[in-house]
Enzyme design. Structure first.
Site, PDB file in Angstrom:
ATOM      1  N   CYS A 254      82.964  56.682  48.029  1.00 40.25           N
ATOM      2  CA  CYS A 254      83.337  55.727  46.987  1.00 40.25           C
ATOM      3  C   CYS A 254      84.639  56.156  46.317  1.00 40.25           C
ATOM      4  O   CYS A 254      85.695  56.112  46.927  1.00 40.25           O
ATOM      5  CB  CYS A 254      82.187  55.579  45.985  1.00 40.25           C
ATOM      6  SG  CYS A 254      82.350  54.124  44.933  1.00 40.25           S
TER       7      CYS A 254
ATOM      8  N   HIS B 296      77.031  54.846  49.175  1.00 42.48           N
ATOM      9  CA  HIS B 296      76.654  56.165  48.670  1.00 42.48           C
ATOM     10  C   HIS B 296      75.486  56.779  49.438  1.00 42.48           C
ATOM     11  O   HIS B 296      74.342  56.649  49.009  1.00 42.48           O
ATOM     12  CB  HIS B 296      76.250  56.047  47.199  1.00 42.48           C
ATOM     13  CG  HIS B 296      77.397  55.816  46.273  1.00 42.48           C
ATOM     14  ND1 HIS B 296      77.981  56.817  45.534  1.00 42.48           N
ATOM     15  CD2 HIS B 296      78.085  54.691  45.982  1.00 42.48           C
ATOM     16  CE1 HIS B 296      78.980  56.330  44.812  1.00 42.48           C
ATOM     17  NE2 HIS B 296      79.065  55.035  45.066  1.00 42.48           N
TER      18      HIS B 296
ATOM     19  N   GLU C  18      74.526  59.740  49.392  1.00 45.40           N
ATOM     20  CA  GLU C  18      73.833  60.751  48.578  1.00 45.40           C
ATOM     21  C   GLU C  18      72.740  60.132  47.718  1.00 45.40           C
ATOM     22  O   GLU C  18      71.939  60.856  47.119  1.00 45.40           O
ATOM     23  CB  GLU C  18      74.839  61.542  47.736  1.00 45.40           C
ATOM     24  CG  GLU C  18      75.305  60.881  46.440  1.00 45.40           C
ATOM     25  CD  GLU C  18      76.347  59.782  46.635  1.00 45.40           C
ATOM     26  OE1 GLU C  18      76.476  59.258  47.772  1.00 45.40           O
ATOM     27  OE2 GLU C  18      77.024  59.416  45.649  1.00 45.40           O
TER      28      GLU C  18
END
Ligand code: ADP
Lengths: 606, 86, 254, 86
Positions: free
Chosen positions: C105, C214, C216
């Site tokens: 991002c 994302h 994560e």
């Protein structure tokens, strides 16, 4: 980065000058003080106030800061609390936010506040700075903010002004909250024509901390230093107070004073990290965020909660707009600022942390043992007050109230009493109408603009009835929060409406699987000077306090927002109630909705 | 095609976080000659034919209603520019 | 910064030895999440500060999401001048032993601003911030950061940004396609107008990868997306992003 | 204080979502005179003393390295303006 100070020479109104010119007229009415209030200031001081003192008293004794109309009722939240209800309370009502023990040495602090009027004037910035303000309240308790929520009320969905407000407010909440890295875990969107000229923008923030990290807003220990840090002070939010410009007698025309505040979420994110480092390094003794009433509020509250007094040199304040007068500096509501008390030994450590994060700061003065709050301008005394009286002993009103005469008529006008209730065809239509109502339809057009994932601890968020976040990654210890209110119920019966709001939030938390522990509330009402509104308010507080006692959950803090009305017509009484619950392990949380075929459906309750 | 330029700047008394962030970054890349930075917007409206007074009036109207937020911004210019000019 | 980091139960000793740096800029938001993802994948995370000049000998670097410097000017525009970015840029371009770098991002935006990756990001075509669970196709499983996936495999990870529309000129786009450097593509609808549905790209060597979604936030059951491309997983069960982090660890232990 | 203005516009070949949204909104408020809209940025850098050639050079450098991204934007002007001028 240290402070370079702006020393300007105004022909300032010193205490000596005030003593020498008792007859000088002051714009107390323009600043919102009532005549009796101004007379009381004169009586307390034994002389006329200086322009700077007048600025302080007028903002600190405003309804917003002093709770002068609501105080007598709010007492019930304390009076109706039993010992058992206090079991989990580490810090109760009265501080920036209450703190609740959730076990394993962890604590949670949470609070909901309003930013209604600024959001009507400038929807994006008003909503954004509403989030910013409540988050600073949470930081100032020593906590790391971990989530936000946003209960909202708008006017009719098809009114020409509604789009401006909805899109601006939703974007502002997202723009600020998303940039802070705080997951948005829930809220409300309600459309009703009663909120047309007065939308409600309430923002809730929750933070977590270890028990030993609790910080309070007090300035103790003579010789300790007082520091202002974060953004520079500008003329924000003092547009209406430009009458004070008359205190500056220099020839240059004062520049314009913006009534709206523009938020800088980046500055606030840096402020959060910087404060957490300060807490970790144990270099601040007391801390206070700057919100409404700015430096007036921060200095007088810190001093009055401490054990002595405070001495401040106001020319040390770093300014964005050098034309501000002392009174304006005291009233400024510039965002993203904090004030702290630091022992002399910790000054170097404090400065090192500021420099790491490139945050500006300036040392304003020190804690004293005089019991007085003394503010000087270039060495000349412009404020000499008892901080306790300014901060905590403002006027208190027992406003008259009575049950509205129209209420019987409204209550009698029930759906069940109408012939429509017996006609199935109409009933079907009514159900379809309800389902198509903007208040019942999906809210993801709002929630998709909010980050619900950041921090990686969100176990439930939209579309669930409660937001759930994990606090401890090792054990799964976590919390659930829900906010609810129903202005229409409260309009029909404010006592029951408040009880129902609490019951709904409580149910939402309980059904997620958490044990409800504590309550925060934001009471949005019309003018307290209207006895019918005041009755709604009194009934609401009574209802909420009673219901809290019955359910065994204490109110730990909240906010009162009055004068929500347009052209004399008040909004529906809207007590937004937030309930906090705890989970031993958020893995046990139960989402809303049915997710598998073949499961049995039960309806519980009455 | 002729263009009408509309410049919109944050009001001087209003905090400009964007300008502030840039002002903080400039010295870090060695550019220390500036006392402050403000960031505003520049719109270019293209016009199909000639820029009549009526169209210019439309541009002025757009500038104050749609292109700027009068609460926090000022329209600092509405002006026709020649091709490739400023 | 950062909480306690207990070793993951049953962690692979060898992976544990891989040190992955996570850079924090003022305004970084998902840095602690990236640290968690590295740990859950079995590696050791090292927190790096933007203002330092020292990469602390890490084996790989993640530039996390957020709004560095508020993203007021352009996302990533100011961060790319951070002292640590000089070290990262040099190490990432270092030929055969080049440092693996992942930009997520805002990190992707920083990498394009630093010219480690081509193209740029502009506002989403809706002009809104978008947060949603996004389905992606792994187009190239040959990079340092995607080796644990199969070519063409689909995954679901959260997407959340407001400047996520990837743009580049046609020549650059053709080059990216031709050289297999389109690493992730949006499927089931392009959320933001990105050219050719591109969600993530790599440099030629495949050590530098940037993507807008994302991963994560899809590494831990109970806190990720509600769905997974690998089948229905129930409430927030999706962990499709974990492969990104295990990929680089396994690559590095050989 | 003298100011240096830096104008930055999206490159013509790059889609400008904000300009597009405005172009779509103008006819809805009755303004139909425009064929297209592009939204760019305008920076005002204030200078403490005189604008020397060196400071102007700093501004040009800031314009191309920090204030614009050459992949998507063009710097269309770097210029000193007088007080209250354009
Ligand atoms: N303004 C808002 N901000 C964040 N979340 C919201 C907002 N409004 C609604 N939500 C979330 O959207 C979901 C659906 O809301 P709503 O339709 O009001 O639910 P319910 O009718 O069950 O209370 C809930 O998870 C709620 O928390």
């Amino acid at each position: 980065m240290t402070a370079q100070t702006t020393s300007r020479t105004f022909n300032i109104d010193t205490v000596a000058n005030a003593e020498a010119t008792p007859g000088q007229a002051l714009p107390w009415a323009e600043l919102g003080l009532k005549e009796n209030e101004y007379r009381r200031v004169e009586e307390i001081l034994g002389r006329r106030p200086t322009a700077a003192e007048l600025a302080m008293y007028s903002v600190m004794w405003s309804e917003h800061c002093s709770y002068k109309s609501s105080k007598v009722h709010l007492r019930q939240f304390g009076e109706k609390v039993t010992e058992a209800m206090k079991e989990h309370l580490l810090v109760g009502i009265g501080e920036n936010a209450g703190v609740v023990d959730i076990g394993d040495g962890w604590a949670v602090t949470f609070k909901v506040e309003s930013h209604n009027h600024p959001s009507f004037v400038e929807p994006y910035q008003g909503a954004a700075t509403g989030v910013g303000g409540i988050v600073r309240d949470i930081i100032s308790m020593g906590a790391r903010p971990v989530a936000v929520m946003d209960p909202l009320r708008f006017g009719a969905i098809d009114h020409p002004d509604t789009a401006r407000l909805v899109h601006g407010i939703v974007a502002g909440i997202g723009g600020y909250g998303n940039s802070l890295g705080l997951p948005n875990i829930g809220g409300e969107v309600v459309f009703d024509a009663v909120y047309q000229g007065n939308p409600l923008v309430n923002a809730l923030a929750v933070g977590v901390l270890r028990h030993e990290d609790i910080r309070l807003a007090n300035a103790s220990g003579a010789g300790n230093r007082v520091v202002l840090f974060g953004a520079r002070t500008g003329g924000d939010g003092i547009g209406g107070a430009s009458v004070l410009a008359s205190e500056s007698f220099d020839s240059s025309k004062p520049s314009k004073r913006p009534a709206v505040q523009v938020g800088d979420p980046f500055a606030e994110k840096v402020l959060i990290e910087c404060c957490l480092e300060l807490f970790k390094a144990s270099v601040v003794e007391g801390i206070q965020d700057l919100g409404a009433a700015g430096i007036s509020c921060a200095t007088s509250e810190l001093a009055s909660n401490g054990d002595g007094g405070m001495h401040v040199e106001l020319t040390n304040v770093l300014l964005r707009d050098p034309s501000l007068t002392p009174g304006e500096i005291l009233m400024s509501e510039s965002q993203e600022r904090m004030m702290a008390v630091v022992t002399p030994e910790n000054v170097a450590a404090f400065e090192a942390i500021m420099d790491t994060w490139a945050v500006e700061y300036s040392w304003l003065g020190e804690v004293t043992d005089t019991g007085r709050l003394i503010i000087e301008w270039d060495g000349e005394k412009i404020v000499d007050v008892d901080p306790r009286i300014v901060a905590h002993e403002g006027p208190v009103y027992e406003r008259p109230y009575h049950r509205p005469v129209w209420l019987d008529g409204v209550q009698a006008d029930a759906f069940t009493a109408s012939p429509a209730a017996e006609r199935p065809a109409d009933l079907r239509e009514a159900v379809l109408d309800l389902m198509a109502s903007p208040n019942m339809c999906a809210k993801n057009w709002v929630t998709d603009q909010f980050d619900r994932y950041v921090q990686g601890n969100t176990a439930l968020a939209m579309p669930d009835d409660a937001g759930v976040v994990r606090v401890d990654e090792e054990t799964g210890l976590g919390i659930a929060i829900s906010t609810d209110a129903n202005g229409r119920y409260s309009y029909l019966n404010p006592y029951e409406g408040a009880r129902l709001a609490l019951a709904e939030a409580y149910r939402n938390v309980a059904t997620s699987g958490a044990e409800p522990l504590a309550v925060t509330d934001c009471l949005n009402f019309g003018s307290p000077e209207d006895p019918e509104v005041m009755w709604q308010f009194a009934e609401t507080v009574r209802g909420l306090a009673d219901a809290c006692q019955e359910l065994g959950v204490p109110v730990t803090g909240g906010n009162v927002s009055l004068y929500n009305q347009t052209g004399g017509v008040a909004i529906h009484p809207t007590p937004v109630v937030g309930v906090l619950g705890v989970f031993d392990d958020v893995a046990r949380r139960t989402p809303s909705g049915w997710r598998e075929d073949g499961q049995a459906i039960y309806l519980l309750g009455t | 095609m002729p263009r009408i330029v509309v410049d919109v700047m944050p009001k001087p008394e209003i905090l400009d976080p964007q300008g502030k962030a840039i002002a903080g970054a400039l010295p870090r890349i060695g550019l220390t000659g500036f006392a402050g930075v403000r960031q505003g917007k520049r719109f270019e409206l293209t016009v199909d034919g000639d820029v009549t007074e009526e169209i210019l009036e439309q541009a002025r109207h757009a500038a104050t209603t749609l292109l700027s937020n009068p609460v926090i911004e000022d329209v600092t210019r509405v002006e026709v520019i020649e091709e490739d000019g400023q | 910064m950062g909480g306690p980091q207990p070793a993951t139960a049953g962690a692979d000793r060898a992976l544990d030895g891989v040190r992955v740096g996570v850079v924090t800029f003022p305004g970084s938001l998902d840095d602690r999440d990236a640290v968690r993802a590295v740990r859950l994948a079995g590696g050791s995370a090292v927190q790096l500060w933007h203002g330092d000049h020292d990469l602390q000998g890490v084996d790989a670097v993640i530039i996390p999401g957020g709004f560095s410097y508020g993203d007021y000017l352009r996302a990533g525009a100011i961060s790319r001048f951070a002292p640590l970015m000089e070290q990262i840029t040099a190490a990432a371009s270092g030929g055969a032993n080049a440092l693996p770098v992942l930009g997520i991002c805002n990190g992707f935006q920083v990498l394009t601003e630093a010219h480690l990756l081509p193209g740029s990001m502009i506002k989403n075509n809706s002009l809104h911030f978008i947060c949603r669970d996004q389905r992606l196709r792994v187009e190239n499983a040959g990079t340092f950061w995607t080796a644990d996936y199969a070519d063409g495999e689909e995954i679901v990870v959260p997407l959340k940004n407001q400047d996520g529309q990837f743009v580049a000129d046609n020549r650059t786009l053709d080059e990216l396609e031709g050289e297999g450097r389109v690493v992730f593509r949006y499927v089931d609808g392009n959320p933001n107008g990105s050219r050719r549905d591109i969600a993530g790209i790599s440099n030629i060597a495949g050590n530098v990868v940037g993507l807008m979604p994302h991963p994560e936030h899809a590494v831990e059951a109970g806190f990720g997306p509600d769905s997974s491309a690998r089948g229905d997983v129930g409430v927030r069960g999706g962990t499709d992003g974990l492969g990104i982090f295990t990929s680089v660890l396994k690559k590095l232990v050989g």
